[in-house]
Enzyme design. Sequence first.
Site, PDB file in Angstrom:
ATOM      1  N   PHE A  46       0.840  -1.199   0.000  1.00  0.00           N
ATOM      2  CA  PHE A  46       0.000   0.000   0.000  1.00  0.00           C
ATOM      3  C   PHE A  46       0.870   1.242   0.000  1.00  0.00           C
ATOM      4  O   PHE A  46       1.700   1.442   0.879  1.00  0.00           O
ATOM      5  CB  PHE A  46      -0.904  -0.013   1.236  1.00  0.00           C
ATOM      6  CG  PHE A  46      -2.089   0.921   1.142  1.00  0.00           C
ATOM      7  CD1 PHE A  46      -3.320   0.459   0.702  1.00  0.00           C
ATOM      8  CD2 PHE A  46      -1.967   2.260   1.478  1.00  0.00           C
ATOM      9  CE1 PHE A  46      -4.419   1.316   0.604  1.00  0.00           C
ATOM     10  CE2 PHE A  46      -3.059   3.123   1.382  1.00  0.00           C
ATOM     11  CZ  PHE A  46      -4.286   2.648   0.949  1.00  0.00           C
ATOM     12  N   GLY A 102       0.210   5.162  -1.923  1.00  0.00           N
ATOM     13  CA  GLY A 102      -0.668   6.311  -1.757  1.00  0.00           C
ATOM     14  C   GLY A 102      -2.145   5.948  -1.756  1.00  0.00           C
ATOM     15  O   GLY A 102      -2.993   6.780  -1.459  1.00  0.00           O
ATOM     16  N   THR A 137      -3.999   5.273  -4.306  1.00  0.00           N
ATOM     17  CA  THR A 137      -4.718   5.996  -5.366  1.00  0.00           C
ATOM     18  C   THR A 137      -5.126   5.105  -6.530  1.00  0.00           C
ATOM     19  O   THR A 137      -5.582   5.605  -7.560  1.00  0.00           O
ATOM     20  CB  THR A 137      -3.854   7.155  -5.916  1.00  0.00           C
ATOM     21  OG1 THR A 137      -2.661   6.608  -6.486  1.00  0.00           O
ATOM     22  CG2 THR A 137      -3.481   8.139  -4.817  1.00  0.00           C
ATOM     23  N   GLU A 150       2.549  -4.884  -9.964  1.00  0.00           N
ATOM     24  CA  GLU A 150       1.431  -4.581  -9.059  1.00  0.00           C
ATOM     25  C   GLU A 150       1.502  -5.332  -7.735  1.00  0.00           C
ATOM     26  O   GLU A 150       0.481  -5.765  -7.202  1.00  0.00           O
ATOM     27  CB  GLU A 150       0.105  -4.874  -9.771  1.00  0.00           C
ATOM     28  CG  GLU A 150      -0.018  -4.094 -11.079  1.00  0.00           C
ATOM     29  CD  GLU A 150      -1.383  -4.226 -11.745  1.00  0.00           C
ATOM     30  OE1 GLU A 150      -2.357  -4.506 -11.050  1.00  0.00           O
ATOM     31  OE2 GLU A 150      -1.438  -4.064 -12.982  1.00  0.00           O
ATOM     32  N   LEU A 210       4.577  -9.757  -7.750  1.00  0.00           N
ATOM     33  CA  LEU A 210       5.869 -10.440  -7.922  1.00  0.00           C
ATOM     34  C   LEU A 210       6.900  -9.977  -6.887  1.00  0.00           C
ATOM     35  O   LEU A 210       8.081 -10.304  -7.008  1.00  0.00           O
ATOM     36  CB  LEU A 210       6.424 -10.196  -9.333  1.00  0.00           C
ATOM     37  CG  LEU A 210       5.601 -10.700 -10.515  1.00  0.00           C
ATOM     38  CD1 LEU A 210       6.310 -10.397 -11.830  1.00  0.00           C
ATOM     39  CD2 LEU A 210       5.338 -12.202 -10.393  1.00  0.00           C
ATOM     40  N   VAL A 238       7.527  -6.935  -3.354  1.00  0.00           N
ATOM     41  CA  VAL A 238       7.236  -5.593  -2.851  1.00  0.00           C
ATOM     42  C   VAL A 238       8.410  -4.707  -3.235  1.00  0.00           C
ATOM     43  O   VAL A 238       9.540  -4.925  -2.802  1.00  0.00           O
ATOM     44  CB  VAL A 238       7.061  -5.606  -1.322  1.00  0.00           C
ATOM     45  CG1 VAL A 238       6.773  -4.188  -0.816  1.00  0.00           C
ATOM     46  CG2 VAL A 238       5.959  -6.571  -0.914  1.00  0.00           C
ATOM     47  N   ARG A 247     -14.130  15.507  -8.727  1.00  0.00           N
ATOM     48  CA  ARG A 247     -14.889  14.266  -8.795  1.00  0.00           C
ATOM     49  C   ARG A 247     -15.651  14.025  -7.495  1.00  0.00           C
ATOM     50  O   ARG A 247     -16.805  13.621  -7.496  1.00  0.00           O
ATOM     51  CB  ARG A 247     -13.957  13.082  -9.087  1.00  0.00           C
ATOM     52  CG  ARG A 247     -14.733  11.854  -9.508  1.00  0.00           C
ATOM     53  CD  ARG A 247     -13.824  10.738  -9.906  1.00  0.00           C
ATOM     54  NE  ARG A 247     -12.949  10.364  -8.808  1.00  0.00           N
ATOM     55  CZ  ARG A 247     -12.518   9.131  -8.583  1.00  0.00           C
ATOM     56  NH1 ARG A 247     -12.874   8.168  -9.395  1.00  0.00           N
ATOM     57  NH2 ARG A 247     -11.727   8.871  -7.586  1.00  0.00           N
ATOM     58  N   TYR A 271      -7.946   8.999 -22.970  1.00  0.00           N
ATOM     59  CA  TYR A 271      -8.374   9.073 -21.578  1.00  0.00           C
ATOM     60  C   TYR A 271      -9.801   9.612 -21.562  1.00  0.00           C
ATOM     61  O   TYR A 271     -10.056  10.711 -22.040  1.00  0.00           O
ATOM     62  CB  TYR A 271      -7.428  10.010 -20.822  1.00  0.00           C
ATOM     63  CG  TYR A 271      -7.600  10.020 -19.324  1.00  0.00           C
ATOM     64  CD1 TYR A 271      -6.716   9.315 -18.503  1.00  0.00           C
ATOM     65  CD2 TYR A 271      -8.620  10.737 -18.713  1.00  0.00           C
ATOM     66  CE1 TYR A 271      -6.849   9.327 -17.129  1.00  0.00           C
ATOM     67  CE2 TYR A 271      -8.763  10.755 -17.329  1.00  0.00           C
ATOM     68  CZ  TYR A 271      -7.870  10.048 -16.547  1.00  0.00           C
ATOM     69  OH  TYR A 271      -7.999  10.063 -15.175  1.00  0.00           O
TER      70      TYR A 271
END
Lengths: 554, 554
Positions: free
Chosen positions: A134, A136, A138, A266, A269, A271, A403, A464
Site C-alpha cells: 500500500f 498512496g 490511489t 502490481e 511479484l 514488494v 470528482r 483518456y
Amino acid sequence: MNDILDHRLRHSWTPEAGAGAHLPPKALRWLTARIGSLGEQAPISPDSAVVVPDSRLGEPARAALEAVVGADEVLTGRGDRLGRSGGLSYLDLLRHRHHGELDVPDAVVLPADPEQVRQVLDVCVTHDVGVVPFGGGTSVVGGVNALRGGKSSVIALDLARLDRLVSVDPVSRLAVLQAGVRGPEAERLLAEHGLTLGHVPQSFERATIGGYAATRSAGQASSGYGRFDDMVAGVRLATPAGEWTLGVAPASAAGPDLRQLVLGSEGALGVITEVTLRVRPVPEAERFEGFVLDGWERGAAAMRALAQAGDLADVTRLSDVDESEVSLSLNAGWKTAALRRYLTVRGIAEPCLLVLGWHGSSERRISARRKETVRILGEHGAIAVKPLGETWRKGRFHGPRQRDALLDLGVCVETLETAAHWSGVHRLRDAVRTALTGALTAGGHEPVIMCHISHAYETGASLYFTVLAAREDGDPAGQWQRAKSAACAAISGAGTGHGPLGTISHHHAVGVDHADYLAEEIGELGVGVLAAAKQAVDPAGILNPGKLIRTARP
Amino acid sequence: MNDILDHRLRHSWTPEAGAGAHLPPKALRWLTARIGSLGEQAPISPDSAVVVPDSRLGEPARAALEAVVGADEVLTGRGDRLGRSGGLSYLDLLRHRHHGELDVPDAVVLPADPEQVRQVLDVCVTHDVGVVPFGGGTSVVGGVNALRGGKSSVIALDLARLDRLVSVDPVSRLAVLQAGVRGPEAERLLAEHGLTLGHVPQSFERATIGGYAATRSAGQASSGYGRFDDMVAGVRLATPAGEWTLGVAPASAAGPDLRQLVLGSEGALGVITEVTLRVRPVPEAERFEGFVLDGWERGAAAMRALAQAGDLADVTRLSDVDESEVSLSLNAGWKTAALRRYLTVRGIAEPCLLVLGWHGSSERRISARRKETVRILGEHGAIAVKPLGETWRKGRFHGPRQRDALLDLGVCVETLETAAHWSGVHRLRDAVRTALTGALTAGGHEPVIMCHISHAYETGASLYFTVLAAREDGDPAGQWQRAKSAACAAISGAGTGHGPLGTISHHHAVGVDHADYLAEEIGELGVGVLAAAKQAVDPAGILNPGKLIRTARP
C-alpha cells in the site's frame, strides 16, 4: 507516526466547504441539461456507515509482525484499517459510502526499511497471511483492495515509513528513492540537489514512488520526461524467495530486461522497496500555452504530426470537443463567450483545446523547440489562445477533488483510459464511446463522455475518457460496472476474434478490474508466464492476492 | 534455395585477395612493434580440416520434419551443417580452423512461415530434438552454437525463408517484418514505402530482424533511432506451448511489458517469427563529421554532456587514444602526419576521435541540431576535423573483414563490450583493461586494447573494446578464453561482494560465453524467473539448449 499516515488525510480530498464548492452554478446547470436529473440521495460522509468486521489476524501472526516492525506499527483500529481499504475508483468511493462490499484489511503493518519488508513477508508466509502493498492508495482499478485470496487473513503493507532519498549520483543523474516517498516529497528531496523527477500524474499529491513503478504510471509531462517505466534504472524488491535487485547499466543485452517484468507487477511479484531513477536538473524555465484546433480529427492529426516529428512539448494534451466544452464551462474565470466568438471568427467550428507545456534549461532552448512545434501546429490550422495553457496548469491536480464534489451531487463520474496505434485511435474512441453511451443512456439522456490524448508516441496515443452520467440511485455500483464492462469488452475485442482494439490500460494498471481482460491482450501464454514467474518468487501466493493474475476470490 | 542461404556466402567474408589485403604495410609494422611477433602458423582455410560427425537425427524425426517443410528444406550435407555451426566469435572462427571443438547441428531445417516453425517445434518435442534458431549466424557469444543439451540430436532452425515484409501501417509508422529478413533487405523492402528502420549494427550485412530482437541489438545510429528493443512494437513467437503474440499499443500498463521478456530471450523462450517495428521516413539529408578531443576523460565528459542535454547526433561515437591511433594508422588515405601536426598546434596532446552523424528530414533541421551539439563540444575543447566523419562512415562495416585478415596474419583479435552508469565508466574501463593486459601480456609485449563509446545515454554509456595480441599458437583458444574470463570477472565483480561494475553485455547478449555471469547481474532469483518462464513455454527444454540460462552440457 508520520502525519502523512494520519487517517484524516485520506479524506482531506473530499471538499471541505460543502458539496458543489468546486462547481460554479453555470456548470451545474449545463450538466443537468446534458445528463438529466442527478441522483437524489443526500451525500453520505465516507465510512460513516461502513460496518468493519473484526480483524482475522491471528495472535501468533500479530506477535511475529510486531517482533519485526514494533508493536506501534501493527495497527488494527477501525480508522487505520478503513484508511487502507481500497483505492480511489468510483466503485471504491461508493463502497466507502456503503454501496457494495468494502474489503478491509485485517491489519495495517508499517515496516521501517527494506529489510523489515522482507522479514514481514517471511512472517506472512509462515502464518498464511496475504499481503497488499500500500503506497498512496490511489489505485483506480482495485489494485490495493484487501482481497484475501484464500489466505487466513490479509494485511495492508503500508510503505509510508520507507520515505528516504537513499542516494544521489549527480554524474550519472540517478537517484535512489524509497518506495513510500510521495510525489511532492520526492520533488522536495531532489530539489535539494537541484534535481527533479518530472513525474506528475494527476495522483501526484498522494501517489508514491513504489506505486508509480508497480503500475507503470504515466504523468502529465511524460512526453518530455518519459513514462515512469522510462525513468527506472533499477529496482529493489523484497520477495518471499529473497531480496532481488536489478539494474546495473543504462542498457543491457544480458538477457531479457527483467526490470520491465517488475514494472507493472502490481505487488504480485514482490514488494518494491527502492527505485533507482533517472533524474534531471530542475528546469530553469517553464512555459504553458493553449491552442485550439478545429475538431477531433484535425487535433489528433496535429498530435500525430508532432509526435512523429519529435516535436512534442513536455506536456502535450489534446481535449476533444466535449472535454473542451466542459473545460470552458467549468472554468468560470474565463470569458468564455468572448472566446467562442473569437474562435468562430477564426473559422473554428468545433473547438478542441490543446495544452502545451515546455520545461527547459533556458528560455532560449524552449523558444527553439517551441518554434518547430508551432510551425507544425500552423499546418494543422491551430489558433493560439495562450492563457488556456496557464489555466490548465493551475487546475491540473483538481480532478480528484472535482470528482468528489460531483459524487456528492449525485453524479456517476469515473475515468478510464486505453491506448492504440495511430491507425486505430479513432476506431477505438468510437467503440468506447458507443459502449459507454449504450450502457449509460437513461431517461432520454445520454452520458457526457469526454476524451483527451495526453500521451502521444510516434506509433500511437493514449485515450483518456471521463464519463459523467446521472447516478442510478438504486444500484449505482451496478450502473458503472455495466458501463465499465461494456467499455472493456469494446477495448479488448473480446469475442470478435480480431484481437484487442487497444490496451486495457495505458497507465492505470490491471488490478482487479482489468484482470479478466488481460489474457485477451497478452495471451493465455502470457498469463501463464506471469503465473510461472510469480510461482518462482512467491510460491505460497501471499503477494497481493487476486490482482493482475486472476485467482479465485474466497 | 535462396542464394543468401548458400554455404559459400558464409565465407565470402574472408578476404579474397589474400591475407592482409586490408592492412597497409605501415599498419602491419605498427602492429608488430606494439604486440610483438605474430603467430607463425600459416592461414588455414576455414572448415578445410574440420571432421564433421555423422548426423544423429533419427529417421522418424527427419521424416516428420520433411513432412512439415518439404524434403528439400531438411539439409544434412557437410557444407550445409558446417555453415550453421556457430557464429562469428574469435573462438568460433578458430573452431572452423580446427582449434577447439565445433558444435555441428545434425540437420538444417528451413521452414517457410511462422506456422511451419510452430509445427517444427511440435516435431522436435515429440522426437527429443534440440532447436537452435539461426538467423544471420553473427553471434559473437556462442548464441547459435549447436549444443545438444541432453537432447538426442539438435537442428539449426534456419529462418532465411521467413523473408517477407508482411505489412506496413504508414499512419502508425509500423512495419511487420519476418524474422529471417537481413539488414540490407529490410531497408530495401521498407524503402519501397519511403521508410527506414535505421538499425545498422556492424553485423548489418548479415544479421536478421529475428536475431536483432532475440539479442537486444544496438546499432551505430542507436543514439538517434534507438536500440532495437526501442523499435519493437510487437512480436510473434512460436513456442512449444503454442503461438504467442504481443504488442497492441505504443505503451501499456496492462501488467509487466512481456515484449521486454521476449527481447533478449535468445531463442530460449520461443522462436521469434515476426516483429512489428517502428519505422521512420527515409531521411532527406545526412551528414557525418569528425571532431577531436584531448584525452579520454575530456572526450567522455563531452559525450556525457551531449547525452544529458539531449543533443546527441544520431551516430555519436568516441574512440579512446589507442583506438584513435589505430584509426589514423589503418586509414592510409589520410594525411596522418599533417593532421597530427595540426592537432598539436591546436593543443591536442592525446587525440580522441569523435564521429557524429545526423539524419534528418531536411538540411535545416540537421543544422539546427548540429548547432547545439557543436556548441557543447566547443565547451569541451573539441576541434573539428570534418572529413574524419566521412572516412569512418565509408569503413563502418569493414570491421569483420579486417578481423579475418588479422586472424590470417596470426593475430589474436576479438571484441567485447559492456556498459555502466557514467560515474562508473572510467573504473569499468580501467578494470577491463587491467584484466586483459594481465592475461595477454607475453614476451614483454602488452596487447593493444582499444575502446570506444558508441552508445551514450543520460545515465551512462557502453564501452566497446577491441583487443589485438600476438597469437599464442600452441593454444590460441585457451589464450583468448583466459583473457575473456578475466575481463568478464572484472565486469561482473565476481567475488568482490560489491556487485557488477557493468553489464556483462550491452548489445551482444549472453549466449554460452556470458551464461556463467548472468546470475551476478540479475540475481539467482532473476535466473530462477527466467527458468520458470522457460518452463511455461518450453517444458521439454528443446529451445536453444545451453544458451542464456545455463544447463549442463552433455
